[in-house]
Design a protein around this motif. Structure first.
Motif, PDB file in Angstrom:
ATOM      1  N   ALA A  85       0.913  -0.920  -0.031  1.00  0.00           N
ATOM      2  CA  ALA A  85       0.051  -0.055  -0.063  1.00  0.00           C
ATOM      3  C   ALA A  85       0.884   1.228   0.004  1.00  0.00           C
ATOM      4  O   ALA A  85       2.159   1.047   0.703  1.00  0.00           O
ATOM      5  N   LYS A  86       0.365   2.078  -0.538  1.00  0.00           N
ATOM      6  CA  LYS A  86       1.171   3.403  -0.817  1.00  0.00           C
ATOM      7  C   LYS A  86       0.199   4.717  -0.539  1.00  0.00           C
ATOM      8  O   LYS A  86      -1.168   4.474  -0.835  1.00  0.00           O
ATOM      9  N   MET A  87       0.858   5.914  -0.087  1.00  0.00           N
ATOM     10  CA  MET A  87       0.022   7.044  -0.138  1.00  0.00           C
ATOM     11  C   MET A  87       0.847   8.127  -0.569  1.00  0.00           C
ATOM     12  O   MET A  87       1.491   8.892   0.285  1.00  0.00           O
ATOM     13  N   PRO A  88       0.842   8.505  -1.820  1.00  0.00           N
ATOM     14  CA  PRO A  88       1.840   9.326  -2.502  1.00  0.00           C
ATOM     15  C   PRO A  88       1.624  10.863  -2.033  1.00  0.00           C
ATOM     16  O   PRO A  88       2.445  11.774  -1.748  1.00  0.00           O
ATOM     17  N   ASN A  89       0.212  11.050  -1.458  1.00  0.00           N
ATOM     18  CA  ASN A  89      -0.404  12.446  -1.200  1.00  0.00           C
ATOM     19  C   ASN A  89      -1.579  12.393  -0.368  1.00  0.00           C
ATOM     20  O   ASN A  89      -2.072  11.081  -0.240  1.00  0.00           O
ATOM     21  N   ALA A  90      -1.671  13.350   0.130  1.00  0.00           N
ATOM     22  CA  ALA A  90      -3.199  13.381   1.149  1.00  0.00           C
ATOM     23  C   ALA A  90      -4.343  13.080   0.513  1.00  0.00           C
ATOM     24  O   ALA A  90      -5.183  12.721   1.429  1.00  0.00           O
ATOM     25  N   SER A  91      -4.588  12.775  -0.694  1.00  0.00           N
ATOM     26  CA  SER A  91      -5.819  12.735  -1.285  1.00  0.00           C
ATOM     27  C   SER A  91      -5.715  11.550  -2.091  1.00  0.00           C
ATOM     28  O   SER A  91      -6.853  11.209  -2.881  1.00  0.00           O
ATOM     29  N   PHE A  92      -4.803  10.745  -2.013  1.00  0.00           N
ATOM     30  CA  PHE A  92      -4.929   9.510  -2.986  1.00  0.00           C
ATOM     31  C   PHE A  92      -3.985   8.117  -2.159  1.00  0.00           C
ATOM     32  O   PHE A  92      -2.919   8.541  -1.605  1.00  0.00           O
ATOM     33  N   SER A  93      -4.545   7.116  -2.233  1.00  0.00           N
ATOM     34  CA  SER A  93      -3.847   5.778  -1.622  1.00  0.00           C
ATOM     35  C   SER A  93      -4.268   4.680  -2.586  1.00  0.00           C
ATOM     36  O   SER A  93      -5.213   4.717  -3.126  1.00  0.00           O
ATOM     37  N   THR A  94      -3.051   3.628  -2.705  1.00  0.00           N
ATOM     38  CA  THR A  94      -3.585   2.416  -3.430  1.00  0.00           C
ATOM     39  C   THR A  94      -3.220   1.385  -2.757  1.00  0.00           C
ATOM     40  O   THR A  94      -2.259   1.112  -1.724  1.00  0.00           O
ATOM     41  N   LEU A  95      -3.692   0.184  -2.862  1.00  0.00           N
ATOM     42  CA  LEU A  95      -3.576  -1.063  -2.213  1.00  0.00           C
ATOM     43  C   LEU A  95      -3.456  -2.065  -3.539  1.00  0.00           C
ATOM     44  O   LEU A  95      -4.084  -2.295  -4.449  1.00  0.00           O
ATOM     45  N   LYS A  96      -1.969  -2.623  -3.702  1.00  0.00           N
ATOM     46  CA  LYS A  96      -1.962  -3.304  -4.689  1.00  0.00           C
ATOM     47  C   LYS A  96      -1.541  -5.027  -4.221  1.00  0.00           C
ATOM     48  O   LYS A  96      -0.942  -5.149  -3.462  1.00  0.00           O
ATOM     49  N   ILE A  97      -2.205  -5.740  -4.991  1.00  0.00           N
ATOM     50  CA  ILE A  97      -1.905  -7.248  -4.702  1.00  0.00           C
ATOM     51  C   ILE A  97      -1.325  -7.872  -6.054  1.00  0.00           C
ATOM     52  O   ILE A  97      -1.801  -7.652  -6.925  1.00  0.00           O
ATOM     53  N   GLN A  98       0.141  -8.335  -5.965  1.00  0.00           N
ATOM     54  CA  GLN A  98       0.837  -8.727  -7.015  1.00  0.00           C
ATOM     55  C   GLN A  98       1.526  -9.916  -6.549  1.00  0.00           C
ATOM     56  O   GLN A  98       2.589  -9.714  -5.614  1.00  0.00           O
TER      57      GLN A  98
END
Lengths: 112, 115
Positions: B67-80
């Motif tokens: 999981a990442k949160m590059p800025n205050a308005s966006f986050s991603t959860l990745k499964i790979q």
């Protein structure tokens, strides 16, 4: 670690009262919550109670807290079919962790 | 405010594929949470961020999850790579500082099916 327990299912007849129960283990809990999850949606806060209270009433909802027994209940008066949902109990501890711990949820089924 | 926004709402993918789930928290909320919900295990906290910094990722099941949160308005959860046992509903939630009664606001969830 902290744990929150709920029964998984409750079935009631429309117009009756529903009582959903929850027990928790963290004696330092500061806030206790009830969230509602309708089908296909996320959880939404219904109500919460601060740990120094033993009752809170909000229209058809009554929350009772027995801090000694670490028991929380949610009573829904005059239950309607629209109340059918999953109800989650959650507690937030005062021991440094302010992240709530959720129970597994109680599925309330209201039938005519 | 539009509330917590998640995309996609539904994702069907084949085993072995990479999956990316997205979340936009409520503006001004400095805590962001990722949860997974299954019938077997209920609601599990995977990871949470404070001011874009991961604070506790002890709930992330395996290295396949990130999981990442590059800025205050966006986050991603990745499964790979994804596996069938990853099939679940994934929720993102945000809140103000949790030290008071501040509730968590949940998104509508992403229903992931891995075949």
């Amino acid at each position: 670690g902290e744990d929150v327990e709920q029964s998984l299912f409750l079935s009631v007849r429309e117009g009756d009262s529903s009582v959903i129960n929850c027990t928790y283990t963290d004696s330092s809990s500061t806030y206790l919550y009830w969230y509602k999850q309708e089908p296909g949606a996320g959880l939404q806060l219904l109500t919460y109670i601060f740990s120094n209270m033993d009752m809170k009433q909000d229209q058809r909802l009554t929350v009772l807290l027995n801090k000694k027994d670490k028991h929380l209940s949610l009573r829904i008066a005059d239950t309607q079919t629209g109340d059918s949902a999953i109800y989650f109990c959650a507690e937030k501890g005062g021991g440094g962790s302010y992240i709530p711990t959720f129970g597994r949820g109680t599925s309330l089924i209201v039938h005519p | 405010d539009a509330g917590v926004i998640q995309s996609p709402r539904h994702e069907v993918t084949e085993m072995g594929q990479e999956v990316t789930l997205r979340c936009k928290p409520i503006s001004g909320h400095d805590y962001l949470f990722w949860y997974r919900q299954t019938m077997m295990r209920g609601l599990e906290l995977l990871i949470y961020f404070n001011n874009n910094v991961p604070i506790d990722d002890s709930g992330m099941p395996e290295d396949r999850f990130s999981a990442k949160m590059p800025n205050a308005s966006f986050s991603t959860l990745k499964i790979q790579p994804s596996e069938p046992r990853d099939s679940a509903v994934y929720f993102c939630a945000s809140s103000l500082a949790p030290g008071l009664a501040n509730e968590q606001y949940f998104g509508p969830g992403t229903r992931l099916t891995v075949t």
